[in-house]
Enzyme design. Structure first.
Site, PDB file in Angstrom:
ATOM      1  CE1 TYR A 143      48.884  15.540  68.578  1.00  0.00           C
ATOM      2  CE2 TYR A 143      49.849  17.338  67.251  1.00  0.00           C
ATOM      3  CZ  TYR A 143      48.842  16.156  67.383  1.00  0.00           C
ATOM      4  OH  TYR A 143      48.001  15.760  66.523  1.00  0.00           O
ATOM      5  CE  LYS A 194      41.093   3.625  76.369  1.00  0.00           C
ATOM      6  NZ  LYS A 194      40.002   2.923  75.595  1.00  0.00           N
ATOM      7  CG  ASP A 226      37.343   3.238  73.467  1.00  0.00           C
ATOM      8  OD1 ASP A 226      36.922   4.083  74.236  1.00  0.00           O
ATOM      9  OD2 ASP A 226      37.563   2.146  73.885  1.00  0.00           O
ATOM     10  CG  ASP A 250      45.100  15.389  65.122  1.00  0.00           C
ATOM     11  OD1 ASP A 250      44.913  16.132  64.286  1.00  0.00           O
ATOM     12  OD2 ASP A 250      46.056  14.196  64.925  1.00  0.00           O
ATOM     13  CG  ASP A 254      40.968  14.806  60.639  1.00  0.00           C
ATOM     14  OD1 ASP A 254      41.058  16.298  60.859  1.00  0.00           O
ATOM     15  OD2 ASP A 254      41.739  14.263  59.936  1.00  0.00           O
TER      16      ASP A 254
HETATM   17  C1  IPM Z   1      45.733  19.526  62.537  1.00  0.00           C
HETATM   18  C2  IPM Z   1      46.857  18.736  61.987  1.00  0.00           C
HETATM   19  C3  IPM Z   1      48.375  19.047  62.684  1.00  0.00           C
HETATM   20  C4  IPM Z   1      48.028  18.535  64.015  1.00  0.00           C
HETATM   21  C5  IPM Z   1      49.572  18.463  61.906  1.00  0.00           C
HETATM   22  C6  IPM Z   1      49.772  19.098  60.794  1.00  0.00           C
HETATM   23  C7  IPM Z   1      50.568  18.801  62.735  1.00  0.00           C
HETATM   24  O1  IPM Z   1      46.381  17.362  61.712  1.00  0.00           O
HETATM   25  O2  IPM Z   1      46.068  20.688  62.870  1.00  0.00           O
HETATM   26  O3  IPM Z   1      44.938  18.616  62.967  1.00  0.00           O
HETATM   27  O4  IPM Z   1      48.190  17.343  64.206  1.00  0.00           O
HETATM   28  O5  IPM Z   1      47.582  19.353  64.982  1.00  0.00           O
HETATM   29 MG    MG Z   2      44.730  16.844  62.321  1.00  0.00          MG
END
Ligand code: IPM
Ligand code: MG
Length: 362
Positions: A143, A194, A226, A250, A254
């Protein structure tokens, strides 16, 4: 004696203002009950700041955040700003906030609530009892690594570049958060990398292995990213605490979030070595339902609870909020994202009212 706290509110975009309004009401009630006084200062961030000030993270917003005890953030972004140049996008403001406050550690719990087991897209026996905490590195890796950009090559063809890089000290400080978090939970830490392909991951793995000697009570394992994605879907109960880099965290957070049925339920904390932390839901700004009183405010409210627990050191207040969330779910109240048969469908505001009522009866 009354404890005073100055809280910066960044409501942002989309459903942000609706869910923030609920969290603020909840904090006011908790404050009255437990003799805490909150001074709320609102600031612009994300698309809202772009529209008003021409940039996603105005300097005065960052200053207000620095001059507060904690920052409560709702959500940023939306279709309207997606085509702006990168430095003007809402997401760039978020990255600036993380970097500006030195928030290198992002804690993302994914705990399934018994009331919502059937809201998960996975089978009950897979998700029942899941309680994972993802510790994501937040101010380094691909990032932020240099060089980055879109450059013209000698042939005139464009080449996009990002750099995944970590120094030993960056790995060590997030590694320690991982081990210390695991010590407060089930003493099991899975470091995700990884290392079979990436040098940056090899260094990550070497450092985690070295640090493990300082935490003999924590059982450390390593997993390739993975495989970790697959294991999260196959047998998520094998995980207790996961520590990983910015991009992997990230993605995996999710995936872990979805095990719990709805990303609308999950809070997060971003913490630095000192100074105010930022507390925000894992979900985004949901522009498709913004302004329709359909949003689920519970992740925002649970983020306020995390703020009380981690930054303000008020665990009793955090417990009360979490208890109130439990109560409203036990009563069968649901927003659309977690709705199932025979439950009561509520809008964002009505869910807030149910929470306040539950708080008064805790
Ligand atoms: C998160 C989001 C952010 C990230 C984006 C909105 C920049 O996906 O906080 O997980 O990638 O960190
Ligand atoms: Mg995210």
């Amino acid at each position: 004696m009354t404890q005073h706290y100055r809280i910066t509110l960044l409501s942002g975009d989309g459903i942000g203002p609706e869910i923030m309004a609920v969290a603020v009401e909840v904090l006011k009630v908790i404050g009255a009950q437990l003799d805490l006084s909150f001074e709320f200062q609102e600031a612009l961030m994300g698309g809202a700041a772009i529209d008003a000030k021409g940039e996603p993270l105005p300097a005065e917003t960052l200053d207000l955040c620095k001059n507060s005890d904690a920052v409560l953030l709702a959500a940023i972004g939306g279709y309207k700003w997606d085509t702006l140049p990168r430095h003007l996008r809402p997401e760039t403001g978020l990255l600036g906030l993380r970097a500006g406050l030195g928030l290198f550690a992002n804690l993302r719990p994914a705990k399934i609530l018994p009331q919502l087991v059937d809201a998960s897209s996975l089978k009950r026996e897979i998700v029942e009892g899941v309680d994972i905490l993802v510790v994501r590195e937040l101010t380094g890796g691909v990032y932020f690594g240099q060089p980055k950009g879109i450059f013209a090559t000698e042939t005139g063809e464009k080449r996009g570049v990002n750099t995944m890089a970590y120094t030993e000290s960056e790995i060590d400080r997030i590694g320690r958060v991982g081990f210390e978090t695991a010590q407060k939970r089930g003493n099991k830490l899975c470091s995700v990398d990884k290392a079979n392909v990436l040098e940056v991951s090899q260094l990550w793995r070497d450092r985690m292995t070295a640090l493990a000697t300082e935490y003999p009570d924590v059982e450390l394992s390593h997993m390739y990213v993975d495989n970790a994605a697959m294991q999260l879907l196959r047998y998520p109960k094998q995980f207790d605490t996961i520590v990983t880099s910015n991009l992997f965290g990230d993605i995996l957070s999710d995936a872990a979030a979805m095990l719990t049925g709805s990303i609308g339920m999950l809070p997060s904390a971003s913490l630095g070595a000192s100074g105010p932390g930022v507390f925000e839901p894992v979900h985004g700004s949901a522009p498709d339902i913004a302004g329709q009183d359909k949003a689920n405010p519970l992740a925002q409210v649970l983020s306020a609870a995390m703020m009380l627990r981690y930054s303000l050191n008020q665990p009793a207040a955090a417990d009360r909020i979490e208890q109130a969330v439990n109560t409203v779910l036990d009563q069968g109240n649901r927003t659309g994202d977690i709705m199932s048969n025979e439950m009561t469908l509520l809008g964002c505001k009505a869910m807030g009212e149910a929470l306040i009522q539950a708080l008064h009866s805790v």
